[in-house]
Design an enzyme around this catalytic site. Structure first.
Site, PDB file in Angstrom:
ATOM      1  N   ALA A 148       0.815  -1.220   0.000  1.00 60.02           N
ATOM      2  CA  ALA A 148       0.000   0.000   0.000  1.00 60.02           C
ATOM      3  C   ALA A 148       0.850   1.273   0.000  1.00 60.02           C
ATOM      4  O   ALA A 148       0.323   2.370   0.148  1.00 60.02           O
ATOM      5  CB  ALA A 148      -0.919  -0.022   1.211  1.00 60.02           C
ATOM      6  N   HIS A 204       9.334  -5.385   2.226  1.00 51.59           N
ATOM      7  CA  HIS A 204       8.877  -4.789   0.955  1.00 51.59           C
ATOM      8  C   HIS A 204       9.973  -4.996  -0.094  1.00 51.59           C
ATOM      9  O   HIS A 204      10.521  -4.054  -0.641  1.00 51.59           O
ATOM     10  CB  HIS A 204       8.511  -3.313   1.142  1.00 51.59           C
ATOM     11  CG  HIS A 204       7.223  -3.146   1.887  1.00 51.59           C
ATOM     12  ND1 HIS A 204       5.999  -3.157   1.256  1.00 51.59           N
ATOM     13  CD2 HIS A 204       6.960  -3.020   3.203  1.00 51.59           C
ATOM     14  CE1 HIS A 204       5.037  -3.026   2.165  1.00 51.59           C
ATOM     15  NE2 HIS A 204       5.592  -2.942   3.360  1.00 51.59           N
ATOM     16  N   HIS A 225       6.880  -7.798   8.689  1.00 53.91           N
ATOM     17  CA  HIS A 225       5.693  -8.633   8.415  1.00 53.91           C
ATOM     18  C   HIS A 225       5.987  -9.793   7.458  1.00 53.91           C
ATOM     19  O   HIS A 225       5.636  -9.777   6.294  1.00 53.91           O
ATOM     20  CB  HIS A 225       4.463  -7.822   7.991  1.00 53.91           C
ATOM     21  CG  HIS A 225       4.655  -6.727   6.976  1.00 53.91           C
ATOM     22  ND1 HIS A 225       5.230  -6.951   5.751  1.00 53.91           N
ATOM     23  CD2 HIS A 225       4.315  -5.418   6.995  1.00 53.91           C
ATOM     24  CE1 HIS A 225       5.243  -5.824   5.077  1.00 53.91           C
ATOM     25  NE2 HIS A 225       4.705  -4.879   5.805  1.00 53.91           N
ATOM     26  N   ASN A 228       4.313 -11.201   4.065  1.00 56.01           N
ATOM     27  CA  ASN A 228       3.640 -10.126   3.335  1.00 56.01           C
ATOM     28  C   ASN A 228       4.674  -9.221   2.673  1.00 56.01           C
ATOM     29  O   ASN A 228       5.668  -8.842   3.290  1.00 56.01           O
ATOM     30  CB  ASN A 228       2.762  -9.286   4.279  1.00 56.01           C
ATOM     31  CG  ASN A 228       1.552 -10.064   4.783  1.00 56.01           C
ATOM     32  OD1 ASN A 228       0.575 -10.264   4.068  1.00 56.01           O
ATOM     33  ND2 ASN A 228       1.639 -10.546   6.012  1.00 56.01           N
ATOM     34  N   ASP A 262      -3.597 -11.702  12.808  1.00 56.69           N
ATOM     35  CA  ASP A 262      -4.973 -11.226  13.006  1.00 56.69           C
ATOM     36  C   ASP A 262      -5.998 -12.199  12.411  1.00 56.69           C
ATOM     37  O   ASP A 262      -7.187 -11.919  12.400  1.00 56.69           O
ATOM     38  CB  ASP A 262      -5.151  -9.829  12.395  1.00 56.69           C
ATOM     39  CG  ASP A 262      -4.939  -9.828  10.889  1.00 56.69           C
ATOM     40  OD1 ASP A 262      -4.439 -10.834  10.355  1.00 56.69           O
ATOM     41  OD2 ASP A 262      -5.285  -8.818  10.247  1.00 56.69           O
ATOM     42  N   HIS A 265      -4.361 -11.544   7.649  1.00 58.78           N
ATOM     43  CA  HIS A 265      -3.178 -11.252   6.833  1.00 58.78           C
ATOM     44  C   HIS A 265      -2.196 -12.411   6.730  1.00 58.78           C
ATOM     45  O   HIS A 265      -1.348 -12.413   5.845  1.00 58.78           O
ATOM     46  CB  HIS A 265      -2.462 -10.007   7.363  1.00 58.78           C
ATOM     47  CG  HIS A 265      -3.203  -8.751   7.046  1.00 58.78           C
ATOM     48  ND1 HIS A 265      -4.313  -8.357   7.743  1.00 58.78           N
ATOM     49  CD2 HIS A 265      -3.021  -7.833   6.080  1.00 58.78           C
ATOM     50  CE1 HIS A 265      -4.772  -7.226   7.227  1.00 58.78           C
ATOM     51  NE2 HIS A 265      -4.013  -6.891   6.219  1.00 58.78           N
ATOM     52  N   ASP A 287       0.400  -4.102  12.807  1.00 53.80           N
ATOM     53  CA  ASP A 287       0.415  -3.312  11.567  1.00 53.80           C
ATOM     54  C   ASP A 287      -0.917  -2.578  11.410  1.00 53.80           C
ATOM     55  O   ASP A 287      -1.400  -2.377  10.289  1.00 53.80           O
ATOM     56  CB  ASP A 287       0.698  -4.209  10.351  1.00 53.80           C
ATOM     57  CG  ASP A 287       1.223  -3.431   9.158  1.00 53.80           C
ATOM     58  OD1 ASP A 287       1.546  -2.228   9.317  1.00 53.80           O
ATOM     59  OD2 ASP A 287       1.292  -4.004   8.061  1.00 53.80           O
ATOM     60  N   LEU A 321      -9.345  -5.303   1.362  1.00 50.87           N
ATOM     61  CA  LEU A 321      -8.891  -4.997   2.727  1.00 50.87           C
ATOM     62  C   LEU A 321      -7.871  -3.859   2.661  1.00 50.87           C
ATOM     63  O   LEU A 321      -7.025  -3.836   1.771  1.00 50.87           O
ATOM     64  CB  LEU A 321      -8.214  -6.223   3.355  1.00 50.87           C
ATOM     65  CG  LEU A 321      -9.125  -7.371   3.787  1.00 50.87           C
ATOM     66  CD1 LEU A 321      -8.309  -8.635   3.996  1.00 50.87           C
ATOM     67  CD2 LEU A 321      -9.868  -7.006   5.056  1.00 50.87           C
TER      68      LEU A 321
HETATM   69 ZN    ZN Z   1       4.418  -2.960   5.179  1.00 52.43          ZN
END
Ligand code: ZN
Length: 414
Positions: A148, A204, A225, A228, A262, A265, A287, A321
């Site tokens: 994002a 990332h 994370h 992800n 959660d 995710h 997060d 989401l």
């Molecule tokens: Zn991130």
């Protein structure tokens, strides 16, 4: 109560040295103290006894990645930054969080100029959780794994560490930085962050395992994370996920990793794989975004219209989401259920491990003698009863058991 009083928390079980034991906690001047010294050296007894009514006492939760909450977004250029920080710091006391790293995602220059200098480290208390320093997530990330993050503000280390200084200005408030290790000049930049006591996290990113291992050799010690915004696990090149089982990481260098448990995710099976592979490095993060703590319904968050329904935040009118709105206490409970781990393991993933990841485990994340008296009372099923900072109750959950205080006349023993 005055600070120099000696407090004795009785009728409780406590988490200490990786086990839950029946023991009292003694607190003076906001620190956990060794009662033996009190008895034998000073020959005094407690000024105040606090009946914990059978609570389990855990260190307070430490949150390393939270983008905002209660309508506040740390990455927005907002008028009253200090007030926004205060709102979040106060709100998360109700989730058992006693210290945290407000997180700024990849942002336009004016956010780094105006907001970052005002997100100051500060001690916690009744007004809110301790601010440990900012987690700057980006802008030095891989645009192919931007998630994002707004692509137009993503940067490279073109000028090495000077690019970092130009972007963030002062590093005084920075505690963690997330970078993609495959960027050119990343190893030298990582070393400079580490020299300044800043925890370097990898994320990332499209990095191969080899690039991840090189970054770790230069001092990186965290993964942002896990699963992800990175390459998915592949058996011939497992990417950053492979760092959990790498034999290139020295035994005395633990690589920690944040994971969002959660229930949305990260799949429960992925949580189990991470936990079984490298339990010591596991750090629970929420997060969470600014919709954390808001009522169900429509909200305007910066430029974005968000709908909160059934415990999830969606971009309004879509099924997309837009971030987590999980609380830390929910993540701990979900993690325990999903992995069938012990209560100790679940709690340490939100307390001791994040403290170690920041190198602050002498004072935070445990109930050792000498540590800050930041803790939470939990009932059966790990539901939060109350939150304490420096030995003072800063949040009491409605309808949950309250501790009872008994003042004692200070007297000399013997
Ligand atoms: Zn991130």
């Amino acid at each position: 109560m005055t600070q120099s009083q000696l407090l004795q928390f009785v009728n409780c079980n406590i988490l200490r040295n990786h086990e839950i034991i029946r023991e009292d906690i003694w607190v003076r001047d906001g620190k956990i103290v060794n009662p033996e010294n009190m008895f034998f050296d000073e020959k005094i007894s407690a000024d105040v006894q606090i009946d914990c009514k059978g609570a389990l006492i855990s260190p307070g939760f430490i949150e390393l990645q939270i983008n905002g909450g209660f309508g506040v977004d740390f990455s927005c250029d907002f008028e009253d930054v200090e007030e926004g920080l205060r709102v979040v710091a106060k709100g998360i006391l109700a989730h058992g969080v006693t210290s945290f790293c407000p997180t700024i995602v990849t942002s336009p220059p004016h956010v780094y100029d105006k907001v970052l200098p005002r997100l100051k480290k500060q001690a916690g208390g009744p007004k809110g959780a301790t601010v440990l320093g900012v987690h700057v997530e980006g802008p030095f990330i891989n645009p192919l794994k931007k998630g994002a993050h707004p692509e137009q503000f993503i940067k490279t280390f073109e000028k090495g560490f000077d690019s970092v200084l130009e972007t963030y200005g002062s590093l005084d408030n920075v505690r963690i930085v997330t970078v993609a290790p495959e960027l050119e000049k990343a190893p030298e930049v990582i070393e400079k962050f580490v020299e300044r006591g800043i925890t370097v996290s990898l994320g990332h990113s499209m990095a191969s395992l080899g690039e991840g291992e090189a970054a770790v050799k230069h001092g990186a010690s965290f993964i942002t994370h896990l699963f992800n915004a990175m390459l998915p696990f592949h058996h011939r090149d497992p990417g950053l996920v492979g760092l959990l089982a790498s034999d290139a990481v020295p035994d005395d260098h633990v690589v920690y990793f944040g994971i969002i448990s959660d229930g949305i995710h990260t799949h429960p099976a992925a949580l189990r794989i991470a936990h079984r592979t490298h339990p010591k490095g596991l750090v629970l993060v929420t997060d969470a975004i600014s919709a954390l703590g808001l009522e169900e319904g429509m909200h305007q968050l910066g430029q974005l219209s968000v709908e909160v329904k059934a415990g999830c935040a969606y971009i309004a009118g879509t099924d997309t989401l837009c971030g987590s709105i999980a609380t830390m206490s929910e993540c701990v409970k979900f993690f325990k259920e999903a992995t069938s781990c012990s209560i100790v393991e679940a709690l340490e993933a939100a307390t001791l491990h994040p403290a170690k990841a920041l190198g602050i485990d002498q004072t935070k994340g445990s109930l050792h003698f000498g540590a800050d008296a930041d803790f939470i009372f939990l009932g059966k099923d790990m539901d939060l009863w109350s939150t304490w900072i420096s030995g003072e109750c800063v949040y009491q959950a409605e309808g949950k058991t309250e501790a009872a205080y008994f003042s004692k006349v200070k007297r000399k023993l013997f």
